[in-house]
Enzyme design. Structure first.
Site, PDB file in Angstrom:
ATOM      1  N   SER A 198      41.313   4.279 -16.217  1.00 28.47           N
ATOM      2  CA  SER A 198      40.567   3.163 -15.605  1.00 28.47           C
ATOM      3  C   SER A 198      40.259   3.410 -14.126  1.00 28.47           C
ATOM      4  O   SER A 198      40.853   2.792 -13.252  1.00 28.47           O
ATOM      5  CB  SER A 198      41.293   1.830 -15.798  1.00 28.47           C
ATOM      6  OG  SER A 198      42.681   1.935 -15.548  1.00 28.47           O
ATOM      7  N   SER A 244      44.373  11.587 -14.850  1.00 27.79           N
ATOM      8  CA  SER A 244      44.805  12.293 -16.044  1.00 27.79           C
ATOM      9  C   SER A 244      45.960  13.214 -15.643  1.00 27.79           C
ATOM     10  O   SER A 244      45.875  13.933 -14.649  1.00 27.79           O
ATOM     11  CB  SER A 244      43.637  13.115 -16.607  1.00 27.79           C
ATOM     12  OG  SER A 244      44.075  13.852 -17.717  1.00 27.79           O
ATOM     13  N   GLY A 286       0.844  -1.182   0.000  1.00 30.39           N
ATOM     14  CA  GLY A 286       0.000   0.000   0.000  1.00 30.39           C
ATOM     15  C   GLY A 286       0.872   1.221   0.000  1.00 30.39           C
ATOM     16  O   GLY A 286       2.059   1.150   0.313  1.00 30.39           O
ATOM     17  N   SER A 329      -0.018  -0.422   7.671  1.00 32.87           N
ATOM     18  CA  SER A 329       0.429  -0.863   8.994  1.00 32.87           C
ATOM     19  C   SER A 329      -0.752  -0.942   9.954  1.00 32.87           C
ATOM     20  O   SER A 329      -0.790  -1.802  10.834  1.00 32.87           O
ATOM     21  CB  SER A 329       1.492   0.084   9.540  1.00 32.87           C
ATOM     22  OG  SER A 329       2.646   0.041   8.728  1.00 32.87           O
TER      23      SER A 329
END
Lengths: 298, 638
Positions: free
Chosen positions: B545, B473, B35, B42
């Site tokens: 990587s 890099s 629900g 609950s």
């Protein structure tokens, strides 16, 4: 055996075998109570005719009922089990106990910290416990394979999804797993199984006249001379039994005449109180079990 | 809700009524409730358990206190608080995890999986559904069918739950009006017909007042059907697994001594008797059951659901992951199949990234080959996608590192349902349900090559290997790669450099810089590197990587000792200061997105084969370090 007990038994055995297959140094946390006794019974079945592929670990706080310790030692000898008993030496040195330090400090030092020390010392990667989901609200959400980060912490919000009967037992360095094969059992299931399988349990579960003091609304059994009476307290012989077992000054008895397993099952079907009601350590504040579990309590 | 006790057809245990060992003749029913946030889920469960006498007295007292503190019912008992067990949930008033609850009537025992309804908790609902035989889907009578209702119904169908109870809740707020109920019920039946949901009951209820929960409600005399509890008590739990062919996945080998070798597991389907012929997968070897040990010692036969230990008449290779099966109905062995994947992890599932697949006792490495489409959980319409985000469901093709014994999930949960585990974090990142096999693995053979790579490398006086330089890099990877290439060439070795930029200009020109494309980029380079190693070369790869998982993927393309991860460890500040291609400037100017080290993560190697301190030494010195390592490893002769 009724079908629901047969199914629960098969599920628990499946889980225990997964632990043995996936971990290198598991241990069964044996607390001497009815749940660990059933857990041990299931573990023996799971690996028969071989010996249990792991040791039993009992974290002894020094305050267990004397009958529990006698039962433990007799059981280990009778079944030829590898039993490790561990007590927090720091706590003993500092004289920590429930009557002098209160339930919170005692539980933290002698149970939670002691368990963590024992698991570290023995390099345990999986600790199998008898906790059930119906015991308490935060346990209702715990996984069967419940991950602990380094330092034994439980992160309720980062639990691994657990699907079907597939258990992800992979852990990184320093991490460990707590495993709860009885997760789906209820208190009545445990007693019905004890009846079906004729399993011996600590006699404290059965009604008997015992020396009782009423303190903070709980019925406390005076088990040894360390228990000091407060003003106005008197010891009376009362017909009681215990629904759960822990440290004797922290474990309330219930008034009961149930003297056999069948009586207990009948009593539970009409009972209107919850099982851990006698445990003084749970009641400190709402959410207290969750807080204890995050610290590493079972 | 006044009820005549005589009319109460449910099996609620009354105080004073004692159960016995036959307390649950109807077995255990596991069901979940679905629900949305305000549907009263609950409350329904809390109330159901309370009305069945399952809430202990002291818990009711604690509930009264909690209701005053957190409750939304103006001081009345707020049953939802019984279930929302974690402190964060009580404070936020939502259910963020699956809670399991237990109650019983004289007819049957129940395990309730209470799962959250929000879309961001799809994973929790899927988890709960995987354990259940039945589901209650709640609909707010004031709102009718919502997108959430359709989503919940889709998931219930996907997980193969056959018994569905539609509870149209809050009837008290629409005056217990029959036309409201009839309209929603008709809408739902139309929806169910489109999505072929099987066994459906529709009940008008009020979770707050308890109407039609455990007994018929006098407020709705127009409804003559059973209550929620009566339906749950009467659902047929006939074990279909008994009629299936025999299957026993082996969990563990039990060897107490030399004389006994038992294989333990839980029977997934069918029945088994001493003397039965069985087929052992993956080998396909046949043997005979010598003995069966049940939970109460030796027995002549056993059936689906039993935990057993069997011994075999022949000494053959059986271990964890083997499947014993009926010889004439053995499951298919396959290493490529289509499956519906539900994703749990915050890290999206990427095509090509390897995950650990665990399916019962079987496990292997699996990769997603193709994401065919993401399934819209409201309409079940397919949409195309390149990656799968958290809580999404997608039909994918998977390839596994070895053949598995599989069946479609609709036939077998044990051989059709699996989880995917992230190999870096060990988290359970997703779950899958097999749809069908793509090819039988018996047809797959690697083309045997006449000349081995060892023979080729021997001719070149070197051991073929892949030197994988990873780093930020500007860390100096390309400079080192070129210098190393020259140095090895000078020593008479056969080498080749694969450089990130150069490969991106050619082979990988179709790939961008999203996470999915980065994974594919690495996969292709690893494959090319492996072909070159097969040709006997020393391959120098110079690739940023950034992800541990992809470097692991690359490593697994190679034989042990053939792949050296070399971490060019240069601090980011130095890389940015060098900025040989002017990229950092562009990043800081906001011209480049997804730049490693700045706006995209770099996961440093945990245990590289070699670490080069790029900020401290010259390229020549670092080349010397690598050369010494190659000598030490006898990749090049001294």
């Amino acid at each position: 055996m009724p079908s629901h007990l047969h199914d629960l038994e098969a599920e628990s055995i499946h889980i225990l075998r997964e632990v043995a297959a996936q971990f290198t140094r598991p241990v069964l946390l044996y607390s001497i109570g009815k749940d660990s006794t059933v857990l041990l019974h299931l573990a023996i079945k799971a690996f028969a005719p071989a010996r249990l592929p792991f040791a039993l670990l009992h974290v002894d706080t020094g305050w267990k009922f004397r009958e529990m310790i006698a039962f433990r030692d007799d059981m280990a000898r009778r079944l030829g089990l590898d039993l490790i008993v561990y007590t927090n030496a720091d706590g003993v040195r500092d004289g920590v106990g429930p009557l002098t330090h209160g339930s919170e400090i005692h539980t933290d030092v002698m149970k939670t910290q002691a368990l963590r020390q024992a698991l570290d010392i023995h390099s345990i990667d999986a600790a199998i416990g008898g906790a059930r989901r119906d015991e308490e609200k935060s346990r209702a959400k715990e996984r069967i394979f419940s991950h602990r980060s380094a330092g034994h912490r439980w992160d309720a919000k980062a639990q691994r999804p657990e699907l079907w009967n597939i258990y992800n037992g992979r852990i990184g360095p320093g991490e460990s797993m707590r495993v709860f094969p009885l997760s789906n059992w209820t208190e009545i299931d445990v007693w019905e199984y004890i009846a079906c399988e004729d399993i011996a349990v600590v006699p404290l579960y059965f009604a008997k006249l015992r020396p009782i003091v009423e303190r903070q609304g709980a019925l406390i059994m005076v088990d040894d001379a360390r228990f000091v009476l407060q003003q106005g307290e008197t010891v009376r012989q009362r017909l009681v039994r215990f629904r759960t077992l822990g440290c004797y000054p922290l474990t309330g008895a219930i008034l009961s005449a149930a003297g056999s397993v069948a009586d207990i099952v009948a009593e539970l079907y009409t009972s209107r109180s919850s099982e851990r009601q006698g445990r003084l350590i749970d009641g400190d504040r709402t959410g207290s079990m969750e807080a204890k579990k995050e610290e590493g309590y079972f | 809700m006044g009820v005549d006790p005589e009319a109460d057809a449910s099996g609620i245990a009354r105080p004073g009524q004692t159960g016995g060992l036959d307390a649950a003749p109807g077995g255990v029913l596991r069901f979940l409730t679905c629900g949305s946030v305000d549907d009263g889920k609950s409350t329904l469960i809390g109330r159901l358990i309370h009305d069945c006498g399952g809430i202990p007295y002291d818990a009711v007292v604690a509930l009264a206190e909690d209701s005053r503190k957190f409750g939304t019912t103006g001081g009345g008992l707020d049953y939802a608080l019984l279930l929302d067990g974690l402190t964060a949930e009580r404070e936020q008033g939502i259910t963020i995890d699956v809670a399991y609850r237990y109650f019983a009537t004289t007819r049957r025992k129940f395990i309730v999986a209470d799962a959250p309804g929000h879309e961001q908790y799809t994973r929790n609902m899927v988890t709960a559904a995987s354990h259940c035989d039945a589901a209650i889907v709640l609909i707010d009578a004031r709102k009718g069918i919502l997108r959430q209702t359709r989503r919940h119904s889709s998931i219930v169908r996907l997980l193969g739950i056959r018994h569905v109870v539609i509870a149209i809740n809050k009837m008290d707020l629409v005056g217990y009006d029959q036309p409201v109920f009839d309209r929603i019920a008709a809408d739902y039946r139309a929806l169910a017909a489109r999505s072929d949901l099987a066994d459906i009951s529709i009940v008008p209820i009020s979770a707050v007042t308890g109407a039609n929960l455990t007994a018929s409600a006098i407020e709705m005399p127009w409804y003559r059907g059973p209550s929620i509890l009566q339906i749950l008590e009467s659902i047929d739990l006939h074990n279909d697994d008994l009629a299936k062919p025999f299957q026993l996945p082996i969990q563990i080998v039990i060897r107490p001594d030399q004389g006994f070798r038992g294989y333990a597991g839980t029977i997934a389907g069918g029945t088994l008797a001493e003397g039965d012929r069985v087929s052992v997968l993956p080998s396909g070897v046949q043997t005979t059951i010598a003995s069966i040990g049940g939970t109460d010692g030796p027995c002549q036969s056993a059936e689906a659901g039993d935990a057993v230990i069997v011994t075999l008449t022949d000494e053959i290779d059986v271990g964890r992951g083997s499947i014993l099966s009926s010889p004439d109905a053995a499951p298919e062995m396959s290493d490529q199949f289509a499956a519906d994947i539900v994703w749990f992890s915050n890290q999206p599932l990427l095509r090509g990234r390897p995950y650990l697949l665990q399916m019962g006792v079987q496990s292997c490495i699996a990769q997603i080959g193709d994401i065919k489409h993401v399934i819209d959980t409201e309409t079940f319409e397919p949409r195309s996608a390149k990656s799968i985000a958290i809580n999404a469901i997608a039909r994918c093709n998977l390839a596994t590192s070895k053949p598995l014994a599989i069946e479609p999930y609709t036939t077998s949960r044990e051989l059709g349902g699996f989880i995917l585990i992230d190999r870096t974090t060990n988290e359970t990142a997703g779950a899958g349900m097999i749809a069908y096999s793509l090819r039988r693995s018996q047809n797959v053979h690697w083309l045997g090559l006449g000349v081995s790579k060892e023979q080729r490398a021997l001719l070149k006086g070197q051991k073929a290997c892949c030197l994988w330089l990873t780093g930020l890099s500007g860390s100096g990877k390309s400079t080192i790669a070129v210098a190393l290439d020259k140095r090895l060439h000078g020593l008479g070795h056969h080498t080749c450099v694969l450089d990130g930029d150069n490969v991106r200009l050619g082979l990988n020109r179709d790939l961008g810089f999203t996470d999915a494309d980065r994974v594919e980029n690495i996969r292709r380079v690893a494959e090319v590197g492996r072909l070159m190693v097969d040709a006997g070369l020393i391959v120098i790869v110079s690739f940023i990587s950034p992800f541990q998982a992809e470097r692991q993927l690359a490593r697994e393309r190679f034989a042990p000792g053939e792949f050296l991860e070399i971490y060019v460890d240069t601090p980011l500040q130095i890389c940015e200061h060098r900025d040989p291609k002017g990229l950092y400037k562009k990043v800081r100017a906001g011209l480049i997105q997804n730049f490693t080290g700045i706006s995209s993560p770099y996961e440093p190697p945990q245990a590289p084969d070699l670490r080069l301190a790029g900020g401290e030494s010259t390229a020549d010195a670092l080349v010397e370090t690598v050369t010494e390592e190659l000598l030490r490893r006898q990749i090049i002769p001294s």
